[in-house]
Design a protein around this motif. Structure first.
Motif, short mmCIF file in Angstrom:
data_model
loop_
_atom_site.label_atom_id
_atom_site.label_comp_id
_atom_site.label_asym_id
_atom_site.label_seq_id
_atom_site.Cartn_x
_atom_site.Cartn_y
_atom_site.Cartn_z
N GLY A 70 6.39 24.63 -3.35
CA GLY A 70 6.24 23.21 -3.61
C GLY A 70 5.32 22.60 -2.57
N ILE A 71 4.92 21.38 -2.79
CA ILE A 71 3.95 20.71 -1.92
C ILE A 71 4.20 19.21 -1.98
CG2 ILE A 71 2.15 20.37 -3.66
CD1 ILE A 71 1.60 21.56 -0.03
N SER A 72 3.74 18.49 -0.95
CA SER A 72 3.89 17.04 -0.95
C SER A 72 2.66 16.31 -1.44
CB SER A 72 4.22 16.54 0.47
OG SER A 72 5.49 16.99 0.87
N SER A 73 1.48 16.93 -1.31
CA SER A 73 0.24 16.23 -1.62
C SER A 73 -0.83 17.20 -2.11
CB SER A 73 -0.27 15.49 -0.37
OG SER A 73 -1.63 15.13 -0.50
N GLY A 123 0.84 -1.20 0.00
CA GLY A 123 0.00 0.00 0.00
C GLY A 123 0.87 1.24 0.00
N LEU A 124 0.22 2.38 0.15
CA LEU A 124 0.94 3.63 0.22
C LEU A 124 1.61 3.77 1.57
CD1 LEU A 124 -1.66 6.00 -1.46
CD2 LEU A 124 0.42 5.07 -2.48
N PRO A 125 2.73 4.49 1.67
CA PRO A 125 3.40 4.67 2.95
C PRO A 125 2.59 5.56 3.88
CG PRO A 125 4.46 5.98 1.26
CD PRO A 125 3.44 5.14 0.56
N SER A 126 3.05 5.65 5.10
CA SER A 126 2.38 6.46 6.12
C SER A 126 2.24 7.91 5.69
CB SER A 126 3.17 6.39 7.44
OG SER A 126 2.71 7.35 8.35
N SER A 127 1.16 8.53 6.12
CA SER A 127 0.92 9.94 5.80
C SER A 127 1.69 10.88 6.73
CB SER A 127 -0.58 10.26 5.90
OG SER A 127 -1.02 10.10 7.23
N VAL A 128 2.46 10.34 7.67
CA VAL A 128 3.14 11.20 8.64
C VAL A 128 4.64 11.33 8.37
CG1 VAL A 128 1.46 10.65 10.41
CG2 VAL A 128 3.55 9.31 10.28
N GLN A 129 5.16 10.65 7.35
CA GLN A 129 6.61 10.69 7.11
C GLN A 129 6.88 10.87 5.63
OE1 GLN A 129 8.79 7.41 8.72
NE2 GLN A 129 10.77 8.17 8.03
N ASP A 152 1.17 18.84 3.49
CA ASP A 152 2.60 18.57 3.64
C ASP A 152 2.81 17.84 4.95
OD1 ASP A 152 5.39 18.69 2.97
OD2 ASP A 152 4.92 20.51 1.85
N PHE A 153 4.07 17.57 5.29
CA PHE A 153 4.36 16.70 6.43
C PHE A 153 4.78 17.44 7.69
CE2 PHE A 153 4.85 14.02 2.71
CZ PHE A 153 4.24 12.84 3.10
N ASP A 154 5.55 18.50 7.56
CA ASP A 154 6.13 19.18 8.71
C ASP A 154 5.30 20.41 9.05
OD1 ASP A 154 7.71 20.79 10.42
OD2 ASP A 154 9.54 19.86 9.67
N PRO A 155 4.73 20.49 10.26
CA PRO A 155 3.90 21.65 10.61
C PRO A 155 4.65 22.97 10.54
CG PRO A 155 4.36 20.29 12.55
CD PRO A 155 4.77 19.51 11.37
N ARG A 156 5.95 22.97 10.82
CA ARG A 156 6.73 24.22 10.73
C ARG A 156 6.87 24.64 9.27
NH1 ARG A 156 12.13 22.57 13.65
NH2 ARG A 156 11.81 20.85 12.19
N GLU A 157 7.09 23.69 8.39
CA GLU A 157 7.19 24.00 6.97
C GLU A 157 5.85 24.49 6.43
OE1 GLU A 157 8.44 21.69 2.83
OE2 GLU A 157 8.98 20.85 4.78
N VAL A 158 4.77 23.90 6.90
CA VAL A 158 3.42 24.31 6.49
C VAL A 158 3.16 25.77 6.87
CG1 VAL A 158 0.98 24.01 7.04
CG2 VAL A 158 2.37 22.03 6.43
N LEU A 183 0.06 14.52 6.10
CA LEU A 183 -0.68 14.72 7.34
C LEU A 183 -1.29 16.11 7.49
CD1 LEU A 183 -1.42 13.45 10.12
CD2 LEU A 183 0.73 14.42 10.98
N MET A 184 -0.51 17.15 7.17
CA MET A 184 -0.89 18.51 7.55
C MET A 184 -1.54 19.27 6.40
SD MET A 184 0.12 18.90 10.70
CE MET A 184 -0.04 20.69 10.79
#
Length: 253
Positions: A171-174, A57-63, A183-189, A216-217
């Protein structure tokens, strides 16, 4: 890693079915289970897939995928996107550029532009552009993340809020089918949200692997951007959201 056509079909199948057995993938692709197993192992090592009991499946949404892997993942697509962006960036304008391997390719495509004023929280972007005689680079302060040389934190946000630029390039992760940007990192968000607020126009750069990927975020919504630069036609549900939000979609050839 650069995906071959078979590996691309595996990833597409997993995204459509959430989880799928190796045997089903082998039947669908008309190859041996051993071939699928080898492909899945390589894609798992690159962080693109995850093995679960009974399938993949797809990897975790937190990493997120490791930065070194993201640097080479879909690099040709990222370079085409960067060229399309550079073709539309006028000389003598101001930019905010955030963290990401695609935005770093954009920086490389801008090195011959004249009269640019670039504010960034990305040490890699600053390094790429600082030797360009036609570019002034303004680097945000904050906490430097060793893994990707991104700068984050409240100090970074306060710094960015001093500026109002012509174009923010992010840029964006999702990108989810409903237009949610994640995206993944709340500070980056939080830094990316500040860039959106301080930009007169917002350009999103994202290759097709970001469509439907999990993260995740919540960062923003597609209605908050003006242009999406990508390398493939978005899925129909997302394309409809983009049309309704009057987002200009530029597909880099």
């Amino acid at each position: 890693m650069t995906l071959n056509p078979r590996q691309r079909r595996i990833l597409d199948a997993v995204r459509q079915q959430v989880t799928v057995s190796l045997e089903a993938l082998a039947q669908q692709l008309e190859v041996t289970p051993q071939t699928v197993r080898r492909d899945v192992k390589l894609m798992e090592e690159a962080g693109l897939l995850a093995r679960y009991h009974g399938g993949v499946g797809l990897p975790s949404s937190v990493q997120n995928i490791d930065y070194s892997d993201r640097q080479v993942l879909n690099v040709d697509a990222k370079r085409r996107i960067a060229s399309a962006v550079a073709a539309q960036v006028p000389s003598h304008c101001s930019l905010l550029i955030n963290i990401g391997t695609t935005t770093e390719e954009v920086a490389r495509a801008l090195v011959h532009h004249q009269g640019l004023h670039v504010v960034t929280n990305n040490l890699n972007v600053a390094t790429i552009l600082c030797d360009s005689p036609g570019c002034e680079v303004i680097l945000a302060g904050g906490v430097v993340r060793g893994r990707d040389r991104g700068i984050v934190g409240e100090t970074t946000i306060d710094f960015i809020r001093q500026f109002k630029v012509d174009i923010g390039i992010i840029g964006i992760s999702s990108i989810e089918p409903d237009g949610t940007l994640r995206d993944f990192d709340p500070r980056e968000v939080k830094v990316a949200q500040a860039i959106i607020e301080q930009s007169r126009a917002v350009w999103l750069v994202a290759d097709h692997d970001k469509f439907g990927r999990q993260a995740l975020m919540r960062m923003a919504h597609a209605s908050q951007i003006d242009v999406l630069f990508t390398d493939a036609k978005p899925p129909e549900a997302l394309a409809r959201v983009l049309r309704e939000a009057k987002v200009n979609v530029v597909i880099a050839q």
